[in-house]
Enzyme design. Structure first.
Site, PDB file in Angstrom:
ATOM      1  N   ALA A  13       0.813  -1.213   0.000  1.00 53.43           N
ATOM      2  CA  ALA A  13       0.000   0.000   0.000  1.00 53.43           C
ATOM      3  C   ALA A  13       0.846   1.262   0.000  1.00 53.43           C
ATOM      4  O   ALA A  13       0.371   2.324  -0.415  1.00 53.43           O
ATOM      5  CB  ALA A  13      -0.928  -0.006   1.216  1.00 53.43           C
ATOM      6  N   GLY A  16       6.303  -0.355  -3.581  1.00 55.86           N
ATOM      7  CA  GLY A  16       6.399  -1.568  -4.379  1.00 55.86           C
ATOM      8  C   GLY A  16       7.855  -1.949  -4.541  1.00 55.86           C
ATOM      9  O   GLY A  16       8.751  -1.098  -4.512  1.00 55.86           O
ATOM     10  N   ARG A  17       8.107  -3.252  -4.699  1.00 55.70           N
ATOM     11  CA  ARG A  17       9.484  -3.714  -4.848  1.00 55.70           C
ATOM     12  C   ARG A  17       9.540  -4.866  -5.837  1.00 55.70           C
ATOM     13  O   ARG A  17       8.587  -5.646  -5.966  1.00 55.70           O
ATOM     14  CB  ARG A  17      10.055  -4.171  -3.504  1.00 55.70           C
ATOM     15  N   ASP A 243      -0.748 -10.774  -0.472  1.00 57.31           N
ATOM     16  CA  ASP A 243       0.545 -10.646   0.200  1.00 57.31           C
ATOM     17  C   ASP A 243       0.600 -11.402   1.520  1.00 57.31           C
ATOM     18  O   ASP A 243       1.616 -12.043   1.838  1.00 57.31           O
ATOM     19  CB  ASP A 243       0.941  -9.182   0.385  1.00 57.31           C
ATOM     20  N   THR A 244      -0.484 -11.392   2.275  1.00 57.63           N
ATOM     21  CA  THR A 244      -0.468 -12.121   3.543  1.00 57.63           C
ATOM     22  C   THR A 244      -0.409 -13.625   3.313  1.00 57.63           C
ATOM     23  O   THR A 244       0.224 -14.357   4.081  1.00 57.63           O
ATOM     24  CB  THR A 244      -1.694 -11.769   4.397  1.00 57.63           C
ATOM     25  N   THR A 265       1.348  -2.747   7.382  1.00 58.74           N
ATOM     26  CA  THR A 265       0.306  -1.720   7.470  1.00 58.74           C
ATOM     27  C   THR A 265      -0.871  -2.251   8.281  1.00 58.74           C
ATOM     28  O   THR A 265      -1.443  -1.568   9.126  1.00 58.74           O
ATOM     29  CB  THR A 265      -0.158  -1.303   6.064  1.00 58.74           C
ATOM     30  N   GLY A 412       7.483  -6.662   7.821  1.00 57.91           N
ATOM     31  CA  GLY A 412       8.243  -5.489   8.211  1.00 57.91           C
ATOM     32  C   GLY A 412       8.100  -5.132   9.677  1.00 57.91           C
ATOM     33  O   GLY A 412       9.053  -4.678  10.314  1.00 57.91           O
TER      34      GLY A 412
END
Length: 493
Positions: A13, A16-17, A243-244, A265, A412
């Site tokens: 959110a 980006g990578r 993503d989770t 987040t 993170g």
């Protein structure tokens, strides 16, 4: 075995990578190739994603990966956040910019839905937690406003599926992402079209197959290959594209009684199960059954996470005070304990203009002193998060009939040693932190299984244990946590 590279595109959110996941002789390493900013774009009264810029950045990252690793790059997969989607017309072109999940058009949409279908029936058919940002209510908002986009659209794709389509030419909806919509029926294994019809949402958009994590979609489109200057074959794999789901796939769970917190987040607090739990009690406690990799469900509850700290930090920066996350953690550690704490899921924290003011408002409402210093604000958030984690873990134990053995924190947020320790102290459970890059790791290693470089999910997790340093936090007895928790449960959502 020669080193092979799986490119993981991880769109979050805020950023980006593009990362290179390198596998050789049973050890895995990650290397960041390209990083870029992401976030909402406000136009008028609405928030959107700048999806075309994201697509450009993805290609930039792929170009850099191919330049550096050449023919070692064997595949690419994309993961994103949940609930947001794109609509395509009959020529497979975008119908407008995809909305951001924090767009305010969904205000009142849950209540509008309940006028046509009861809350109980929606949950019974989907098993998904109620949040106004869910795809179901986003689409209902388009119906209510008679959006012309719905008349033009022919295809519905979730965000990672859009990027996979642009990469491969294949239109699919990947299972883990599809379940976040709140219109996937986990018992039938398909879209809950009956529910959509009752809400007036067109089901003709849902014609793409739902595929499991680890599906090989095919070769990279020739046009994209030419753009990124790839002269060899690169395959496109749909990983656990929520993503989770990728993060949980890579979490080195110690046993079937282990819980996890995917900390970013949002904080996703849950357990990995083989079957969904859809009961009156799981509805009452607002638990969700999202899809996982390899025949699993992520039975969890969403908790507002490090968004709280990020928004405080953003507000301080606007006021001319820049702080690193490390400095904020240090100041929180030095602040007095249990002066005040918040319930992270109070609605005022969803999208406030000023997070500091929202925190002070909550403290006034609950009869607590307001935080004054930077350290007090951060500690207020961290203690509130730890207390909320305990509340969710206790509900998990009640609903699953299991006693949680260990809490694994990944993502993170696992770098915040103070929150890790607070979580151990508040819950009385051992906390294992790491890997930090669980999402990208899970993305890349699911690709590795899909292409035959690893044999199973169990082997994937063993590779993670061998490849990353994990840190353990033991609970420290302190009766003040129990006293704080007794106050906290009086207003917990």
């Amino acid at each position: 075995m020669a080193e092979v590279v799986f490119v993981a595109v991880d769109l979050g959110a805020e950023s980006g990578r593009v990362l290179a996941g390198k596998l050789q002789d049973g050890k895995f390493t990650l290397e960041e190739i390209h990083r870029f900013v992401n976030g909402p774009v406000r136009i008028g009264e609405h928030l959107y994603w700048d999806v075309l810029r994201l697509w450009t950045e993805v290609k930039n990252g792929l170009t850099l990966a191919v330049q550096k690793f050449g023919s070692q790059v064997v595949s690419i997969g994309v993961d994103t956040w949940g609930v947001d989607y794109a609509l395509l017309d009959g020529r497979d072109e975008l119908v407008g910019n995809p909305y951001h999940y924090r767009d305010r058009r969904t205000e009142g949409m849950m209540e509008a839905a309940f006028e046509r279908v009861s809350r109980e029936e929606i949950y019974r058919r989907t098993g998904i937690q109620f949040m106004r940002l869910n795809t179901l209510y986003q689409l209902l908002a388009m119906v209510k406003t008679k959006s012309p986009q719905l008349r033009i659209a022919r295809t519905f794709l979730m965000m990672p599926d859009l990027f996979h389509f642009w990469l491969s030419g294949e239109k699919v909806n990947e299972f883990t992402e599809a379940t976040t919509t709140q219109f996937y029926d986990p018992r039938k294994g398909n879209w809950a079209k009956y529910l959509l019809r009752k809400l007036g949402i067109p089901t003709r958009l849902l014609h793409c197959p739902i595929v499991p994590a680890g599906t090989v979609l095919g070769d990279l489109r020739q046009g994209v290959a030419d753009e990124i200057r790839a002269s060899h074959r690169i395959q496109v794999v749909a990983p656990a594209s929520h993503d989770t789901a990728s993060a949980v796939a890579a979490t080195p769970l110690s046993d079937e009684n282990a819980a996890y917190i995917s900390s970013g987040t949002w904080s996703l607090v849950g357990m990995e199960l083989r079957q969904p739990i859809i009961t009156d009690r799981s509805l009452a406690t607002n638990f969700t059954n999202e899809g996982g990799a390899y025949g699993t469900f992520r039975f969890l509850r969403n908790v507002t996470g490090m968004w709280l700290i990020a928004e405080c930090r953003r507000q301080w920066a606007k006021e001319g005070n820049e702080f690193t996350y490390e400095k904020l953690t240090q100041m929180a550690n030095e602040a007095p304990p249990f002066k005040c704490f918040i319930d992270p899921d109070d609605p005022r924290f969803l999208a406030p203009e000023n997070m500091l003011d929202a925190i002070k408002s909550f403290c006034r409402k609950t009869g607590q002193p307001e935080p004054e210093t930077v350290g007090e604000f951060v500690r207020c958030c961290l203690e509130g998060l730890a207390l909320k984690y305990r509340w969710v873990i206790e509900r998990l134990e009640e609903l699953t009939g299991k006693t949680v053995s260990t809490i694994h924190i990944v993502g993170g947020g696992s770098q915040n040693w103070l929150l890790n320790q607070f979580t151990a102290d508040a819950t009385g459970k051992v906390v294992v932190a790491g890997p930090v890059e669980a999402t990208a790791t899970g993305n890349a290693l699911v690709q590795a299984i899909a292409l035959g470089y690893l044999g199973s999910h169990a082997e994937l997790r063993e590779v993670v244990r061998r490849s990353f340093e994990l840190r353990t936090f033991e609970p420290r007895p302190d009766e003040r946590w129990q006293q704080a928790y007794e106050r906290f449960v009086q207003w917990a959502h």
